[in-house]
Scaffold this motif. Structure first.
Motif, PDB file in Angstrom:
ATOM      1  N   PRO A 149      -7.611  -3.100  -5.693  1.00 20.40           N
ATOM      2  CA  PRO A 149      -6.252  -2.661  -6.046  1.00 20.40           C
ATOM      3  C   PRO A 149      -5.307  -2.813  -4.868  1.00 20.40           C
ATOM      4  O   PRO A 149      -5.705  -2.669  -3.714  1.00 20.40           O
ATOM      5  CB  PRO A 149      -6.440  -1.194  -6.432  1.00 20.40           C
ATOM      6  CG  PRO A 149      -7.714  -0.775  -5.775  1.00 20.40           C
ATOM      7  CD  PRO A 149      -8.586  -1.990  -5.721  1.00 20.40           C
ATOM      8  N   GLN A 150      -4.060  -3.111  -5.181  1.00 20.63           N
ATOM      9  CA  GLN A 150      -3.024  -3.261  -4.162  1.00 20.63           C
ATOM     10  C   GLN A 150      -2.012  -2.121  -4.296  1.00 20.63           C
ATOM     11  O   GLN A 150      -1.798  -1.595  -5.383  1.00 20.63           O
ATOM     12  CB  GLN A 150      -2.320  -4.605  -4.323  1.00 20.63           C
ATOM     13  CG  GLN A 150      -3.251  -5.807  -4.183  1.00 20.63           C
ATOM     14  CD  GLN A 150      -3.945  -5.848  -2.832  1.00 20.63           C
ATOM     15  OE1 GLN A 150      -3.295  -5.819  -1.792  1.00 20.63           O
ATOM     16  NE2 GLN A 150      -5.277  -5.891  -2.841  1.00 20.63           N
ATOM     17  N   PRO A 151      -1.375  -1.727  -3.193  1.00 22.22           N
ATOM     18  CA  PRO A 151      -0.451  -0.586  -3.250  1.00 22.22           C
ATOM     19  C   PRO A 151       0.729  -0.844  -4.175  1.00 22.22           C
ATOM     20  O   PRO A 151       1.276  -1.956  -4.206  1.00 22.22           O
ATOM     21  CB  PRO A 151       0.028  -0.450  -1.796  1.00 22.22           C
ATOM     22  CG  PRO A 151      -1.005  -1.142  -0.978  1.00 22.22           C
ATOM     23  CD  PRO A 151      -1.529  -2.247  -1.831  1.00 22.22           C
ATOM     24  N   ALA A 152       1.112   0.180  -4.913  1.00 22.15           N
ATOM     25  CA  ALA A 152       2.317   0.098  -5.732  1.00 22.15           C
ATOM     26  C   ALA A 152       3.545   0.234  -4.841  1.00 22.15           C
ATOM     27  O   ALA A 152       3.507   0.915  -3.814  1.00 22.15           O
ATOM     28  CB  ALA A 152       2.315   1.208  -6.784  1.00 22.15           C
ATOM     29  N   ALA A 153       4.635  -0.401  -5.246  1.00 22.12           N
ATOM     30  CA  ALA A 153       5.870  -0.337  -4.455  1.00 22.12           C
ATOM     31  C   ALA A 153       6.328   1.103  -4.261  1.00 22.12           C
ATOM     32  O   ALA A 153       6.919   1.448  -3.226  1.00 22.12           O
ATOM     33  CB  ALA A 153       6.964  -1.160  -5.130  1.00 22.12           C
ATOM     34  N   ALA A 154       6.036   1.966  -5.220  1.00 20.60           N
ATOM     35  CA  ALA A 154       6.475   3.361  -5.149  1.00 20.60           C
ATOM     36  C   ALA A 154       5.791   4.136  -4.026  1.00 20.60           C
ATOM     37  O   ALA A 154       6.264   5.204  -3.628  1.00 20.60           O
ATOM     38  CB  ALA A 154       6.213   4.065  -6.480  1.00 20.60           C
ATOM     39  N   GLU A 155       4.672   3.601  -3.497  1.00 18.33           N
ATOM     40  CA  GLU A 155       3.944   4.319  -2.452  1.00 18.33           C
ATOM     41  C   GLU A 155       4.390   3.919  -1.052  1.00 18.33           C
ATOM     42  O   GLU A 155       3.860   4.414  -0.059  1.00 18.33           O
ATOM     43  CB  GLU A 155       2.440   4.078  -2.601  1.00 18.33           C
ATOM     44  CG  GLU A 155       1.885   4.431  -3.968  1.00 18.33           C
ATOM     45  CD  GLU A 155       2.333   5.799  -4.457  1.00 18.33           C
ATOM     46  OE1 GLU A 155       2.346   6.744  -3.645  1.00 18.33           O
ATOM     47  OE2 GLU A 155       2.667   5.912  -5.646  1.00 18.33           O
ATOM     48  N   ALA A 156       5.367   3.016  -0.946  1.00 15.89           N
ATOM     49  CA  ALA A 156       5.862   2.611   0.369  1.00 15.89           C
ATOM     50  C   ALA A 156       6.616   3.751   1.019  1.00 15.89           C
ATOM     51  O   ALA A 156       7.108   4.672   0.355  1.00 15.89           O
ATOM     52  CB  ALA A 156       6.751   1.384   0.240  1.00 15.89           C
ATOM     53  N   VAL A 165       1.566   4.068   1.598  1.00 17.18           N
ATOM     54  CA  VAL A 165       0.532   3.037   1.506  1.00 17.18           C
ATOM     55  C   VAL A 165       1.260   1.718   1.327  1.00 17.18           C
ATOM     56  O   VAL A 165       1.988   1.530   0.352  1.00 17.18           O
ATOM     57  CB  VAL A 165      -0.432   3.280   0.323  1.00 17.18           C
ATOM     58  CG1 VAL A 165      -1.588   2.285   0.366  1.00 17.18           C
ATOM     59  CG2 VAL A 165      -0.947   4.708   0.315  1.00 17.18           C
ATOM     60  N   GLU A 166       1.088   0.819   2.275  1.00 15.93           N
ATOM     61  CA  GLU A 166       1.858  -0.421   2.268  1.00 15.93           C
ATOM     62  C   GLU A 166       0.941  -1.619   2.467  1.00 15.93           C
ATOM     63  O   GLU A 166      -0.180  -1.486   2.970  1.00 15.93           O
ATOM     64  CB  GLU A 166       2.942  -0.377   3.347  1.00 15.93           C
ATOM     65  CG  GLU A 166       3.900   0.801   3.161  1.00 15.93           C
ATOM     66  CD  GLU A 166       5.094   0.775   4.104  1.00 15.93           C
ATOM     67  OE1 GLU A 166       5.132  -0.084   5.009  1.00 15.93           O
ATOM     68  OE2 GLU A 166       5.987   1.629   3.928  1.00 15.93           O
ATOM     69  N   VAL A 167       1.417  -2.781   2.064  1.00 20.16           N
ATOM     70  CA  VAL A 167       0.671  -4.020   2.253  1.00 20.16           C
ATOM     71  C   VAL A 167       1.573  -5.018   2.964  1.00 20.16           C
ATOM     72  O   VAL A 167       2.768  -5.104   2.667  1.00 20.16           O
ATOM     73  CB  VAL A 167       0.154  -4.579   0.904  1.00 20.16           C
ATOM     74  CG1 VAL A 167       1.277  -4.910  -0.056  1.00 20.16           C
ATOM     75  CG2 VAL A 167      -0.759  -5.769   1.128  1.00 20.16           C
ATOM     76  N   TYR A 168       1.002  -5.739   3.937  1.00 22.30           N
ATOM     77  CA  TYR A 168       1.767  -6.679   4.740  1.00 22.30           C
ATOM     78  C   TYR A 168       1.041  -8.014   4.801  1.00 22.30           C
ATOM     79  O   TYR A 168      -0.189  -8.051   4.951  1.00 22.30           O
ATOM     80  CB  TYR A 168       1.930  -6.173   6.178  1.00 22.30           C
ATOM     81  CG  TYR A 168       2.507  -4.794   6.293  1.00 22.30           C
ATOM     82  CD1 TYR A 168       3.852  -4.551   6.041  1.00 22.30           C
ATOM     83  CD2 TYR A 168       1.714  -3.713   6.667  1.00 22.30           C
ATOM     84  CE1 TYR A 168       4.386  -3.273   6.155  1.00 22.30           C
ATOM     85  CE2 TYR A 168       2.234  -2.441   6.789  1.00 22.30           C
ATOM     86  CZ  TYR A 168       3.574  -2.225   6.531  1.00 22.30           C
ATOM     87  OH  TYR A 168       4.092  -0.962   6.650  1.00 22.30           O
TER      88      TYR A 168
END
Length: 207
Positions: free
Chosen positions: A34-41, A155-158
């Protein structure tokens, strides 16, 4: 690219070494982790009302993230001869590591915990890290008998090419924790193309 952890500069291999995606290459992984949802940024700085007092230094022995089923021992991570952050052995799917030359979890500063998302056999310790939500608890058992309880701020993804070194590894004026694994897109030639990063701060202590 180089990564800075506290006062120590480490090479960008930190992300690459964790991100081969062997299970996606050889196994049947379906849609992948699973990848982080935008709302968790991260919504902004200073929004968290509760910050527990900092603890004295003490090495961590175990990390738990109950909502995603993580309960794993921690091994110390150093630097490779090339200056990059070492990683836990890939064959142990339930082992995470912490950067033992830096901040210990619970003391003032930015503590770093890292682990594999998968290995050749299947999901590894932080496979579900991208599913975390803000407010989730991350617990770290420390050798002094205390349990440092952190609350997730974001929780973010880069992408690896745009990894924000200072944001992730920079100094903090309060006790903070980063939990890092692989994420983002995946390709057969490059493996995972980025990192999932959990930002958390200390909110409580149990004895």
């Amino acid at each position: 690219m180089r990564r800075r952890v506290g006062n120590t500069v480490i090479a960008g291999v930190t992300a690459v070494a964790l991100c081969s995606g062997a299970w996606l290459l050889w196994g049947d992984a379906g849609a992948g982790p699973p990848q982080p949802a935008a709302a968790e940024a991260r919504a902004g700085q200073g929004q968290e009302a509760v910050v527990a007092p900092a603890l004295p230094p003490s090495p961590p022995d175990r990390v738990r993230i109950p909502v995603i089923g993580v309960n794993a021992p921690l091994t110390g991570l150093g630097l490779t001869p090339g200056g990059s952050l070492d990683v836990p052995p890939a064959e142990d799917d339930n082992l995470a590591g912490w950067y033992e030359a830096g901040t210990t979890p619970g003391e003032t500063g930015t503590a770093i915990v890292a682990g594999h998302v998968d290995n050749a056999e299947g999901p590894a310790v932080f496979y579900r890290l991208g599913a975390l939500k803000r407010g989730a608890a991350v617990e770290v058992d420390r050798r002094d008998g205390s349990v440092a309880v952190f609350s997730v701020d974001a929780v973010e993804v880069y992408d690896a090419a745009d990894f924000p070194d200072e944001k992730v590894y920079g100094r903090a004026a309060r006790p903070e924790l980063r939990v890092i694994t692989c994420g983002g897109g995946w390709s057969r030639g490059r493996g995972y193309e980025g990192n999932v990063v959990v930002f958390a701060h200390l909110t409580g202590v149990r004895r």
